[in-house]
Design a protein around this motif. Structure first.
Motif, PDB file in Angstrom:
ATOM      1  N   ASP A  36       0.731  -1.132   0.009  1.00 16.18           N
ATOM      2  CA  ASP A  36      -0.038   0.018   0.092  1.00 16.18           C
ATOM      3  C   ASP A  36       0.789   1.438   0.045  1.00 16.18           C
ATOM      4  O   ASP A  36       0.532   2.342  -0.682  1.00 16.18           O
ATOM      5  CB  ASP A  36      -1.025   0.155   1.050  1.00 16.18           C
ATOM      6  CG  ASP A  36      -1.887   1.222   1.255  1.00 16.18           C
ATOM      7  OD1 ASP A  36      -2.695   1.140   0.182  1.00 16.18           O
ATOM      8  OD2 ASP A  36      -1.897   2.123   1.964  1.00 16.18           O
ATOM      9  N   GLY A  39       2.268   1.776  -3.569  1.00 11.61           N
ATOM     10  CA  GLY A  39       1.220   2.212  -4.238  1.00 11.61           C
ATOM     11  C   GLY A  39       1.147   3.631  -4.184  1.00 11.61           C
ATOM     12  O   GLY A  39       0.779   4.406  -5.246  1.00 11.61           O
ATOM     13  N   GLU A  58       2.771 -10.416 -15.820  1.00 12.42           N
ATOM     14  CA  GLU A  58       2.341 -11.340 -14.652  1.00 12.42           C
ATOM     15  C   GLU A  58       3.768 -11.980 -14.166  1.00 12.42           C
ATOM     16  O   GLU A  58       4.724 -12.065 -14.911  1.00 12.42           O
ATOM     17  CB  GLU A  58       1.276 -12.534 -14.802  1.00 12.42           C
ATOM     18  CG  GLU A  58       1.822 -13.376 -16.046  1.00 12.42           C
ATOM     19  CD  GLU A  58       0.981 -14.554 -16.225  1.00 12.42           C
ATOM     20  OE1 GLU A  58      -0.142 -14.797 -15.624  1.00 12.42           O
ATOM     21  OE2 GLU A  58       1.203 -15.213 -17.327  1.00 12.42           O
ATOM     22  N   ILE A  62       1.717  -7.894 -10.411  1.00 12.20           N
ATOM     23  CA  ILE A  62       0.204  -7.538 -10.444  1.00 12.20           C
ATOM     24  C   ILE A  62      -0.325  -7.140  -8.806  1.00 12.20           C
ATOM     25  O   ILE A  62      -0.899  -6.214  -8.708  1.00 12.20           O
ATOM     26  CB  ILE A  62      -0.465  -9.022 -10.422  1.00 12.20           C
ATOM     27  CG1 ILE A  62      -0.132  -9.348 -11.843  1.00 12.20           C
ATOM     28  CG2 ILE A  62      -1.987  -9.168 -10.117  1.00 12.20           C
ATOM     29  CD1 ILE A  62      -0.757 -10.913 -12.223  1.00 12.20           C
ATOM     30  N   ALA A  63       0.243  -7.615  -7.745  1.00  8.40           N
ATOM     31  CA  ALA A  63      -0.018  -7.091  -6.626  1.00  8.40           C
ATOM     32  C   ALA A  63       0.396  -5.537  -6.379  1.00  8.40           C
ATOM     33  O   ALA A  63      -0.528  -4.787  -5.859  1.00  8.40           O
ATOM     34  CB  ALA A  63       0.877  -7.845  -5.301  1.00  8.40           C
ATOM     35  N   ALA A  65       0.667  -3.627  -8.860  1.00  5.68           N
ATOM     36  CA  ALA A  65      -0.162  -2.869  -9.652  1.00  5.68           C
ATOM     37  C   ALA A  65      -1.581  -2.563  -9.114  1.00  5.68           C
ATOM     38  O   ALA A  65      -2.063  -1.269  -9.409  1.00  5.68           O
ATOM     39  CB  ALA A  65      -0.260  -3.378 -11.063  1.00  5.68           C
ATOM     40  N   CYS A  66      -1.955  -3.703  -8.490  1.00  4.71           N
ATOM     41  CA  CYS A  66      -3.560  -3.398  -8.003  1.00  4.71           C
ATOM     42  C   CYS A  66      -3.222  -2.273  -6.782  1.00  4.71           C
ATOM     43  O   CYS A  66      -4.323  -1.510  -6.811  1.00  4.71           O
ATOM     44  CB  CYS A  66      -3.841  -4.725  -7.366  1.00  4.71           C
ATOM     45  SG  CYS A  66      -4.255  -5.691  -8.645  1.00  4.71           S
ATOM     46  N   MET A  67      -2.244  -2.268  -5.828  1.00  3.07           N
ATOM     47  CA  MET A  67      -2.292  -1.225  -4.818  1.00  3.07           C
ATOM     48  C   MET A  67      -2.221   0.032  -5.365  1.00  3.07           C
ATOM     49  O   MET A  67      -2.621   0.989  -4.807  1.00  3.07           O
ATOM     50  CB  MET A  67      -1.238  -1.825  -3.879  1.00  3.07           C
ATOM     51  CG  MET A  67      -1.637  -3.194  -3.302  1.00  3.07           C
ATOM     52  SD  MET A  67      -3.101  -3.326  -2.295  1.00  3.07           S
ATOM     53  CE  MET A  67      -2.598  -2.431  -0.748  1.00  3.07           C
ATOM     54  N   ALA A  69      -3.281   0.958  -8.544  1.00  2.00           N
ATOM     55  CA  ALA A  69      -4.516   1.178  -9.165  1.00  2.00           C
ATOM     56  C   ALA A  69      -5.484   1.856  -8.063  1.00  2.00           C
ATOM     57  O   ALA A  69      -6.639   2.780  -8.697  1.00  2.00           O
ATOM     58  CB  ALA A  69      -4.971   0.308  -9.891  1.00  2.00           C
ATOM     59  N   ARG A  70      -5.469   1.347  -6.745  1.00  4.75           N
ATOM     60  CA  ARG A  70      -6.374   1.969  -5.817  1.00  4.75           C
ATOM     61  C   ARG A  70      -6.364   3.372  -5.851  1.00  4.75           C
ATOM     62  O   ARG A  70      -7.512   4.117  -5.775  1.00  4.75           O
ATOM     63  CB  ARG A  70      -6.349   1.055  -4.563  1.00  4.75           C
ATOM     64  CG  ARG A  70      -6.473  -0.372  -4.482  1.00  4.75           C
ATOM     65  CD  ARG A  70      -6.336  -0.928  -3.115  1.00  4.75           C
ATOM     66  NE  ARG A  70      -7.080  -0.487  -2.206  1.00  4.75           N
ATOM     67  CZ  ARG A  70      -6.674   0.379  -1.220  1.00  4.75           C
ATOM     68  NH1 ARG A  70      -5.274   0.437  -0.888  1.00  4.75           N
ATOM     69  NH2 ARG A  70      -7.299   0.729  -0.099  1.00  4.75           N
ATOM     70  N   PRO A  75      -8.156   0.902 -13.950  1.00  7.77           N
ATOM     71  CA  PRO A  75      -7.905  -0.524 -14.269  1.00  7.77           C
ATOM     72  C   PRO A  75      -6.529  -0.762 -14.216  1.00  7.77           C
ATOM     73  O   PRO A  75      -5.613  -0.377 -14.577  1.00  7.77           O
ATOM     74  CB  PRO A  75      -8.734  -0.959 -15.493  1.00  7.77           C
ATOM     75  CG  PRO A  75      -9.465   0.303 -15.708  1.00  7.77           C
ATOM     76  CD  PRO A  75      -8.813   1.435 -15.232  1.00  7.77           C
ATOM     77  N   VAL A  76      -6.176  -2.265 -13.598  1.00  4.13           N
ATOM     78  CA  VAL A  76      -5.065  -2.852 -13.643  1.00  4.13           C
ATOM     79  C   VAL A  76      -5.308  -3.589 -15.136  1.00  4.13           C
ATOM     80  O   VAL A  76      -5.996  -4.504 -15.314  1.00  4.13           O
ATOM     81  CB  VAL A  76      -4.534  -3.748 -12.740  1.00  4.13           C
ATOM     82  CG1 VAL A  76      -3.332  -4.624 -13.162  1.00  4.13           C
ATOM     83  CG2 VAL A  76      -4.526  -2.605 -11.585  1.00  4.13           C
TER      84      VAL A  76
END
Length: 198
Positions: A36, A39, A58, A62-63, A65-67, A69-70, A75-76
Motif C-alpha cells: 500500500d 502504491g 504477471e 500484479i500485487a 499494480a493493484c495497490m 491502481a487503488r 484498471p490494472v
C-alpha cells in the motif's frame, strides 16, 4: 524511499550472483501494508500525469499494480507470459528475456484492453537489465498508447536497465535503488542521480 530500503535491509537476503531475495514481503509472501505504501508513493509521483491504466507483467508485478491502481482509481491490465486459451480475439505480443530465469518468453495482451486513448503507468517489482519494461513499452507502442511513467519498487542500479530507460526519455521512479551488495549480505542504496550512497 526510506520505508522500502529499511525493509530490504531488515528482511532481504543477498545470494550469489547479485541476487536479492525479497520473497518474504514483496514477491512471494506479500506484506499488504508495505505494498500500500508502494502504491501511494507511485501515486504521489505520477498523480498529475493523466494516467488512466496501470500495466504490468504477471506475476510479481500484479500485487503492486493493484495497490497502485487503488489510488489512481483506474484498471490494472497485465501482460500474460504465455498465450492463454481464455484470451479471445487479437493480441499484442512481444518477446521478453527473463534475467531471473535466463530464458525468453512471449508476453501477450488482449487488444481490447489497451489502445491509443490510454496513458499508462508501467509498474514492476524489480528492474535489472530492463527487458520486461522494454517488452511492455513495445506493447504500448503497438497499441498506440502513451507511457506516462514507470514505477519500480527495487532497481538494481549496478545493471543497465534504469540508465537505459532514462536515456530514452522515460520518467522512471524507483523507490529503492541498490548500488551494490557485498558477499557478507550488506546492501547499499543510492539516490537516483547517484550523488549519495548509503
Amino acid at each position: 524511499m526510506q520505508f522500502l530500503e529499511d525493509r530490504i535491509r531488515r528482511d532481504g537476503q543477498v545470494r550469489p550472483g547479485n541476487i536479492l531475495k525479497v520473497d518474504s514481503f514483496l514477491n512471494h509472501q506479500l506484506d499488504v501494508n508495505l505494498l500500500d505504501q508502494v502504491g501511494k508513493a507511485f501515486y504521489d509521483e505520477f498523480k498529475d500525469c493523466g494516467i488512466n491504466r496501470i500495466l504490468t507483467i504477471e506475476a510479481s508485478g500484479i500485487a503492486i499494480a493493484c495497490m497502485t491502481a487503488r489510488y489512481f482509481n483506474v484498471p490494472v491490465v497485465f501482460a500474460k507470459k504465455a498465450k492463454s486459451k481464455n484470451i479471445d480475439g487479437d493480441v499484442y505480443t512481444s518477446t521478453v528475456h527473463s534475467f531471473t530465469y535466463g530464458k525468453d518468453y512471449d508476453i501477450t495482451l488482449s487488444k481490447k484492453y489497451l489502445g491509443p486513448d490510454d496513458k499508462v503507468l508501467l509498474v514492476d517489482d524489480f528492474l535489472a537489465v530492463g527487458k520486461a519494461m522494454r517488452g511492455l513499452i513495445d506493447v504500448c507502442s503497438q497499441a498506440g498508447a502513451t507511457v506516462g511513467g514507470i514505477g519500480i519498487a527495487i532497481e538494481k542500479g549496478f545493471q543497465e536497465g534504469g540508465a537505459y530507460l532514462r536515456s530514452q526519455g522515460y520518467d522512471v521512479c524507483s523507490l529503492a535503488i541498490v548500488d551494490h551488495m557485498t558477499d557478507d549480505g550488506k546492501i547499499y542504496f543510492r539516490d537516483a542521480d547517484g550523488s549519495n550512497v548509503r
